[in-house]
Design a protein around this motif. Structure first.
Motif, PDB file in Angstrom:
ATOM      1  N   ARG A 118      -6.037  56.336 -40.424  1.00 34.34           N
ATOM      2  CA  ARG A 118      -6.207  56.715 -39.024  1.00 34.34           C
ATOM      3  C   ARG A 118      -5.956  58.209 -38.822  1.00 34.34           C
ATOM      4  NH1 ARG A 118      -3.982  52.009 -35.050  1.00 34.34           N
ATOM      5  NH2 ARG A 118      -5.043  50.262 -36.030  1.00 34.34           N
TER       6      ARG A 118
ATOM      7  N   ASP B 186      -2.856  52.961 -30.264  1.00 39.48           N
ATOM      8  CA  ASP B 186      -3.202  52.964 -28.837  1.00 39.48           C
ATOM      9  C   ASP B 186      -3.041  51.569 -28.236  1.00 39.48           C
ATOM     10  OD1 ASP B 186      -5.462  51.514 -29.554  1.00 39.48           O
ATOM     11  OD2 ASP B 186      -6.872  53.114 -29.132  1.00 39.48           O
ATOM     12  N   TRP B 187      -3.420  51.448 -26.992  1.00 38.05           N
ATOM     13  CA  TRP B 187      -3.233  50.219 -26.218  1.00 38.05           C
ATOM     14  C   TRP B 187      -3.847  49.001 -26.904  1.00 38.05           C
ATOM     15  CZ3 TRP B 187      -6.468  46.823 -23.539  1.00 38.05           C
ATOM     16  CH2 TRP B 187      -5.846  46.025 -22.591  1.00 38.05           C
ATOM     17  N   LYS B 188      -4.989  49.195 -27.571  1.00 42.68           N
ATOM     18  CA  LYS B 188      -5.667  48.066 -28.216  1.00 42.68           C
ATOM     19  C   LYS B 188      -4.882  47.498 -29.391  1.00 42.68           C
ATOM     20  CE  LYS B 188      -9.279  50.654 -28.282  1.00 42.68           C
ATOM     21  NZ  LYS B 188     -10.513  51.295 -28.625  1.00 42.68           N
ATOM     22  N   ASP B 189      -3.965  48.287 -29.948  1.00 42.59           N
ATOM     23  CA  ASP B 189      -3.163  47.831 -31.078  1.00 42.59           C
ATOM     24  C   ASP B 189      -1.975  46.966 -30.660  1.00 42.59           C
ATOM     25  OD1 ASP B 189      -4.556  49.199 -33.211  1.00 42.59           O
ATOM     26  OD2 ASP B 189      -3.759  51.052 -32.380  1.00 42.59           O
TER      27      ASP B 189
ATOM     28  N   SER C 100      -7.231  38.022 -30.179  1.00 39.54           N
ATOM     29  CA  SER C 100      -7.797  39.348 -30.419  1.00 39.54           C
ATOM     30  C   SER C 100      -7.046  40.396 -29.610  1.00 39.54           C
ATOM     31  CB  SER C 100      -9.280  39.384 -30.045  1.00 39.54           C
ATOM     32  OG  SER C 100      -9.769  40.705 -30.141  1.00 39.54           O
ATOM     33  N   ARG C 101      -6.302  41.254 -30.319  1.00 43.98           N
ATOM     34  CA  ARG C 101      -5.611  42.361 -29.637  1.00 43.98           C
ATOM     35  C   ARG C 101      -6.623  43.308 -29.027  1.00 43.98           C
ATOM     36  NH1 ARG C 101      -2.095  43.977 -34.707  1.00 43.98           N
ATOM     37  NH2 ARG C 101      -4.141  44.743 -35.160  1.00 43.98           N
ATOM     38  N   TRP C 102      -7.700  43.591 -29.762  1.00 45.29           N
ATOM     39  CA  TRP C 102      -8.671  44.588 -29.335  1.00 45.29           C
ATOM     40  C   TRP C 102      -9.452  44.143 -28.108  1.00 45.29           C
ATOM     41  CZ3 TRP C 102      -7.785  43.122 -34.365  1.00 45.29           C
ATOM     42  CH2 TRP C 102      -7.066  44.056 -35.116  1.00 45.29           C
ATOM     43  N   LEU C 103      -9.734  42.863 -27.996  1.00 49.58           N
ATOM     44  CA  LEU C 103     -10.419  42.358 -26.808  1.00 49.58           C
ATOM     45  C   LEU C 103      -9.439  42.014 -25.693  1.00 49.58           C
ATOM     46  CD1 LEU C 103     -13.048  39.940 -28.402  1.00 49.58           C
ATOM     47  CD2 LEU C 103     -13.424  42.262 -27.534  1.00 49.58           C
ATOM     48  N   ASN C 104      -8.151  41.969 -26.032  1.00 49.16           N
ATOM     49  CA  ASN C 104      -7.114  41.517 -25.109  1.00 49.16           C
ATOM     50  C   ASN C 104      -7.484  40.118 -24.592  1.00 49.16           C
ATOM     51  OD1 ASN C 104      -4.629  41.803 -23.789  1.00 49.16           O
ATOM     52  ND2 ASN C 104      -5.611  42.490 -21.922  1.00 49.16           N
TER      53      ASN C 104
ATOM     54  N   LYS D 243      -1.571  43.728 -20.842  1.00 53.56           N
ATOM     55  CA  LYS D 243      -0.800  43.302 -22.015  1.00 53.56           C
ATOM     56  C   LYS D 243       0.583  42.787 -21.621  1.00 53.56           C
ATOM     57  CE  LYS D 243      -3.513  44.925 -25.462  1.00 53.56           C
ATOM     58  NZ  LYS D 243      -3.799  44.422 -26.779  1.00 53.56           N
TER      59      LYS D 243
END
Length: 128
Positions: A55, A66-69, A91-95, A28
């Motif tokens: 959540r 978390d990191w995916k956010d 896509s944040r979740w897929l980076n 990231k």
């Protein structure tokens, strides 16, 4: 090895006439643990109360964000765009970002140190 996989990917994509690709980033853009903590705090402030409440029902307090956010590194996105790719989706979740790009541009992007891999955006058709 990255170049060989990329070349095979391009050959496959030409046979399917694909032109959209996922570009996955290796990180990231956060260099230290402190950078990560700051990014997580900033991200938590952006979430709505409703989101935090949902959540909190299923996650412990230290795992609400978390990191995916964490948003993607803006520098990485700018480099991909400046190489000539047109960003379609982030896509944040897929980076990752999905892009439209020609093979020359994809070859340039594949050499960036922060690019983990490039993959074809797959299409699925549902039969009714």
């Amino acid at each position: 090895m990255k170049k060989i996989i990329f070349t095979i990917l391009l050959l496959i994509s030409f046979s399917f006439a694909q032109e959209k690709y996922w570009i996955y980033f290796s990180d990231k853009g956060l260099r230290t643990e402190q950078d990560t903590i700051i990014a997580l705090e900033k991200t938590k402030k952006v979430l709505t109360n409703r989101c935090i409440f949902r959540r909190a029902k299923v996650l412990p307090p230290n795992k609400i964000v978390d990191w995916k956010d964490i948003p993607l590194c803006k520098y990485y996105i700018q480099r991909v765009e400046s190489a000539g790719a047109k960003i379609v989706h982030i896509s944040r979740w897929l980076n990752a970002v999905s892009v439209r790009a020609n093979p020359d541009v994809l070859s340039k992007i594949a050499d960036f140190p922060f690019v983990e891999k490039i993959d074809i955006v797959r299409k699925f058709h549902r039969k009714f």
